[in-house]
Design a protein around this motif. Structure first.
Motif, PDB file in Angstrom:
ATOM      1  N   GLU A   1       0.857  -1.183   0.000  1.00 28.91           N
ATOM      2  CA  GLU A   1       0.000   0.000   0.000  1.00 28.91           C
ATOM      3  C   GLU A   1       0.895   1.236   0.000  1.00 28.91           C
ATOM      4  O   GLU A   1       2.080   1.158   0.354  1.00 28.91           O
ATOM      5  N   ALA A   2       0.295   2.366  -0.368  1.00 34.09           N
ATOM      6  CA  ALA A   2       1.081   3.599  -0.528  1.00 34.09           C
ATOM      7  C   ALA A   2       1.859   3.931   0.749  1.00 34.09           C
ATOM      8  O   ALA A   2       3.036   4.293   0.695  1.00 34.09           O
ATOM      9  N   TRP A   3       1.230   3.785   1.899  1.00 33.15           N
ATOM     10  CA  TRP A   3       1.918   4.154   3.142  1.00 33.15           C
ATOM     11  C   TRP A   3       3.064   3.187   3.458  1.00 33.15           C
ATOM     12  O   TRP A   3       4.101   3.578   3.975  1.00 33.15           O
ATOM     13  N   LYS A  43       4.998   1.762   1.431  1.00 34.40           N
ATOM     14  CA  LYS A  43       6.151   1.997   0.565  1.00 34.40           C
ATOM     15  C   LYS A  43       7.154   2.963   1.184  1.00 34.40           C
ATOM     16  O   LYS A  43       8.335   2.919   0.846  1.00 34.40           O
ATOM     17  N   VAL A  44       6.663   3.827   2.058  1.00 40.36           N
ATOM     18  CA  VAL A  44       7.556   4.860   2.616  1.00 40.36           C
ATOM     19  C   VAL A  44       7.621   4.802   4.134  1.00 40.36           C
ATOM     20  O   VAL A  44       8.059   5.744   4.787  1.00 40.36           O
ATOM     21  N   PHE A  45       7.210   3.679   4.704  1.00 32.31           N
ATOM     22  CA  PHE A  45       7.164   3.551   6.167  1.00 32.31           C
ATOM     23  C   PHE A  45       8.487   3.000   6.693  1.00 32.31           C
ATOM     24  O   PHE A  45       8.950   1.932   6.270  1.00 32.31           O
ATOM     25  N   ILE A  46       9.092   3.752   7.588  1.00 30.48           N
ATOM     26  CA  ILE A  46      10.314   3.291   8.248  1.00 30.48           C
ATOM     27  C   ILE A  46       9.900   2.597   9.534  1.00 30.48           C
ATOM     28  O   ILE A  46       9.579   3.252  10.529  1.00 30.48           O
ATOM     29  N   PHE A  55      16.665   0.477  10.398  1.00 27.16           N
ATOM     30  CA  PHE A  55      17.262   1.563   9.614  1.00 27.16           C
ATOM     31  C   PHE A  55      17.809   2.683  10.496  1.00 27.16           C
ATOM     32  O   PHE A  55      18.913   3.188  10.279  1.00 27.16           O
ATOM     33  N   LEU A  56      17.044   3.069  11.502  1.00 22.57           N
ATOM     34  CA  LEU A  56      17.452   4.232  12.296  1.00 22.57           C
ATOM     35  C   LEU A  56      18.748   3.993  13.059  1.00 22.57           C
ATOM     36  O   LEU A  56      19.430   4.943  13.451  1.00 22.57           O
ATOM     37  N   CYS A 100      17.997  12.250   6.427  1.00 21.59           N
ATOM     38  CA  CYS A 100      17.232  12.068   5.179  1.00 21.59           C
ATOM     39  C   CYS A 100      17.634  13.078   4.113  1.00 21.59           C
ATOM     40  O   CYS A 100      17.791  12.753   2.935  1.00 21.59           O
ATOM     41  N   ASP A 135       6.529  20.962   9.710  1.00 21.87           N
ATOM     42  CA  ASP A 135       5.636  19.826   9.918  1.00 21.87           C
ATOM     43  C   ASP A 135       4.614  19.706   8.788  1.00 21.87           C
ATOM     44  O   ASP A 135       3.765  18.823   8.798  1.00 21.87           O
ATOM     45  N   MET A 162       3.426  18.705   5.280  1.00 23.25           N
ATOM     46  CA  MET A 162       3.891  17.666   4.364  1.00 23.25           C
ATOM     47  C   MET A 162       4.371  18.242   3.026  1.00 23.25           C
ATOM     48  O   MET A 162       5.443  17.915   2.543  1.00 23.25           O
ATOM     49  N   ALA A 211       7.577  20.204   3.436  1.00 25.33           N
ATOM     50  CA  ALA A 211       8.701  19.311   3.740  1.00 25.33           C
ATOM     51  C   ALA A 211       9.208  18.609   2.489  1.00 25.33           C
ATOM     52  O   ALA A 211      10.399  18.342   2.352  1.00 25.33           O
ATOM     53  N   HIS A 212       8.295  18.329   1.573  1.00 21.91           N
ATOM     54  CA  HIS A 212       8.695  17.588   0.370  1.00 21.91           C
ATOM     55  C   HIS A 212       9.166  18.490  -0.773  1.00 21.91           C
ATOM     56  O   HIS A 212       9.505  17.986  -1.847  1.00 21.91           O
ATOM     57  N   SER A 217       8.781 -11.388 -16.677  1.00 18.81           N
ATOM     58  CA  SER A 217       7.976 -12.129 -17.658  1.00 18.81           C
ATOM     59  C   SER A 217       8.698 -13.356 -18.176  1.00 18.81           C
ATOM     60  O   SER A 217       8.091 -14.397 -18.390  1.00 18.81           O
TER      61      SER A 217
END
Lengths: 103, 368
Positions: B5-7, B9-12, B17-18, B27, B38, B40, B43-44, B147
Motif C-alpha cells: 500500500e502507498a503508506w 512503501k515509505v514507512f520506516i 534503519f534508524l 534524510c 511539519d 507535508m 517538507a517535500h 515475464s
C-alpha cells in the motif's frame, strides 16, 4: 689518427656548448597562473582523499564528522515512522494500465 | 511480488534503519527536501525520491558507482545498441522520444535494488529503508526480469489448464537465488567485466561449467551425449532448456492523457534451436537456443513512419540463456527427439516471411 679525430670532434662540441651558453637569453613573460581549483567542501573531499584500500578494510565506517553537511531530519523521521500518520496522508497512485500482453 | 500500500512503501518501521550507518547522514543529505517544518507539502519541496548515485552514493561507494554508471543496468546501452543497428541517423531523434517514454523504466540506480523495489514496479522500501547489501532477488531482480526469467525459473508458465511448465532445477524453495550465479561484480559492471554495449558482450559468465558448478562435464564423464561433438557444437541449453517464452509484436504508444503503454501479441512457449548469432571464442557453439524478442518492424510507428529502416540488420530470434534448466527435456529424451525434428529447429518455415531476411544468419537450412 682515429684518436686525433675523436679529440677534434669533442673540441668542436665543447666550443658549441660554450657559445650557446653566451647567447642572449629570450625574454620570458610569465603567463597567467592557472585558476585555483575550487575547494571541494563536504564529504566529497573526504572521499577523494581516501586512500585506495580493500572494501572490507573500510568497515565499520567512522561516523561522519562534518556536521554542517548533516541537516536535521527530525521532521522527516517523525512522520515516516508514524504508521498512523502515513496511512492518513499517503495517496494510492492511479494504477490503471492500458498495456496488454507481457512486457 | 506482494503489493504494497502507498503508506507501506515509505514507512520506516523497526527493521533497524534508524540504527544503521545510512541513517546517521539524515534524510535530507541524500533526498533533499525542507527541514524543520511539519507541513507535508513544504517538507517535500525539493525532495529527490531516487538520489543520484554519482552525487550521493559515490561519496562512500565511489569505486562501485564509478563502474556501475557505465554498466548496462544503469546506462541501458543494450537498448541503444540494438536500436541504433535497426534505425539510422535520420530517424534517431524520433526514435529516442519513444525510447525515453517506454524503454527507460528499468533504469537501475543504487536505491532501486538496495533500498526499494524498482520504480517500474511501483517502488516501496524493501525493509523500512534498510540498505540491503544483497538485494532480495524476488523483490528487485524479478521486478524487471519477470515475464521471462522469473516465470521460467519458478515454473510459473501455464502449459494447460491447471498444469505448469517445470521450474528450473536450480530453483526450489530455499534453493539458488539470482546472486548465487550472478555476482555483484557482474551486476555493477565492476571487476573485469568492462564497459559492455550488450548483455552478451565479454565472457560467457556465469558459466554452467565454472568452478564449483558443473566443472566435471567433459567427454567420458559417463553421459553418452557429453561427447566432443555435442559439447563443442551445442550450448548447454540446447539439450537442457525446457520450453521458454517467445514474445512478438510489441507496439508502443501514448494514451490521450500522455501515459505510455504497450501491446504485445500472446507469447508462445517453445524451444527453438538455431545458429549462434554471436559465435566467438567465449561462445563458440554452432547451435544455441534462440528466443524471439518482441520487436516488430513497426513497433514504434506511433512516433513516426519507418523508425526502424534497418530492421533486418539484427535477427529477431536472438541468442538466449533461458532459466528453465532440466536434466531431462523433451529434446534430449532420445536421439530422434532432436535429430531430424524440424519442430525445434529454426527452419525457414518456422520464421515469419517478413522476418526471414533479418534471421538469415540464424536459420537452420539443414536440420542435423
Amino acid at each position: 689518427m682515429k684518436k686525433t679525430g675523436m679529440l677534434l670532434a669533442l673540441g668542436v662540441l665543447a666550443l658549441g656548448l660554450f657559445l650557446a651558453g653566451c647567447a642572449a637569453q629570450p625574454e620570458i613573460t610569465p603567463a597567467a597562473p592557472p585558476p585555483t581549483p575550487a575547494a571541494v567542501v563536504g564529504p566529497a573531499a573526504v572521499a577523494q582523499a581516501a586512500p585506495a584500500v580493500a572494501v572490507s578494510d573500510r568497515f565499520p565506517l567512522p561516523a561522519p564528522t562534518q556536521e554542517p553537511w548533516i541537516v536535521d531530519s527530525d521532521n522527516c523521521i517523525a512522520c515516516h515512522t508514524n504508521q498512523e500518520a502515513l496511512q492518513q496522508l499517503a495517496v494510492e497512485p492511479e494504477q490503471e494500465s492500458l498495456s496488454e500482453g507481457e512486457g | 511480488m506482494p503489493p504494497l500500500e502507498a503508506w507501506e512503501k515509505v514507512f520506516i518501521g523497526d527493521q533497524g534503519f534508524l540504527a544503521s550507518y545510512h541513517a546517521r547522514l539524515g534524510c535530507i543529505a541524500c533526498h533533499g527536501g525542507t527541514p524543520q517544518t511539519d507541513d507535508m507539502e513544504a517538507a517535500h519541496q525539493g525532495v529527490v525520491r531516487d538520489p543520484d548515485p554519482q552525487q550521493r552514493c559515490a561519496l562512500c561507494h565511489g569505486e562501485i558507482v564509478q563502474a556501475h554508471v557505465n554498466s548496462l543496468h544503469y546506462d541501458l546501452e543494450g537498448f541503444i545498441t540494438v536500436l541504433s543497428d535497426r534505425s539510422d541517423a535520420a530517424h534517431w531523434d524520433q526514435l529516442m522520444v519513444a525510447y525515453n517514454n517506454h524503454c527507460t523504466a528499468c533504469h537501475a540506480t543504487c536505491g532501486q535494488c538496495h533500498v526499494s523495489r524498482p520504480t517500474s514496479t511501483g517502488g516501496g522500501f524493501l525493509a523500512g529503508h534498510v540498505a540491503k547489501g544483497a538485494p532480495p532477488p524476488y523483490l528487485t531482480c524479478t521486478g524487471c526480469h519477470g515475464s521471462r526469467v522469473e516465470d521460467e525459473y519458478k515454473g510459473q508458465n501455464e502449459r494447460a489448464e491447471g498444469e505448469r511448465y517445470p521450474a528450473d532445477v536450480h530453483y526450489n524453495p530455499g534453493g539458488m537465488i539470482c546472486e548465487d550465479c550472478h555476482t555483484a561484480d557482474e551486476m555493477h559492471g565492476t571487476g573485469t567485466q568492462g564497459d559492455f554495449t550488450h548483455r552478451y558482450d565479454g565472457l560467457a559468465t556465469p558459466s554452467c561449467t565454472q568452478e564449483g558448478c558443473h566443472e566435471d562435464v567433459a567427454p567420458g564423464d559417463g553421459i553418452a551425449q557429453h561427447d566432443e561433438i555435442h559439447l563443442q557444437r551445442l550450448q548447454c541449453q540446447v539439450c537442457h532448456s525446457a520450453e521458454y517464452k517467445n514474445c512478438y509484436n510489441c507496439h508502443v504508444q501514448l494514451s490521450e492523457e500522455g501515459t505510455p503503454f504497450f501491446r504485445t501479441d500472446p507469447s508462445q512457449m517453445m524451444v527453438m534451436i538455431g545458429r549462434n548469432p554471436i559465435q566467438n571464442p567465449a561462445r563458440p557453439w554452432e547451435f544455441v537456443v534462440l528466443r524471439h524478442v518482441p520487436v516488430a518492424r513497426d513497433s514504434f510507428s506511433f512516433y513516426g513512419e519507418d523508425l526502424l529502416p534497418n530492421f533486418d540488420a539484427r535477427p529477431t530470434w536472438t541468442y538466449a540463456t533461458p532459466h528453465n534448466i532440466q536434466r531431462v527435456t523433451p529434446q534430449n529424451r532420445s536421439c530422434d527427439a532432436c535429430h531430424g525434428n524440424e519442430a525445434i529447429f529454426l527452419t525457414e518455415e518456422n520464421v515469419a516471411a517478413d522476418e526471414r531476411e533479418a534471421n538469415r544468419g540464424v536459420i537452420v537450412y539443414e536440420v542435423p
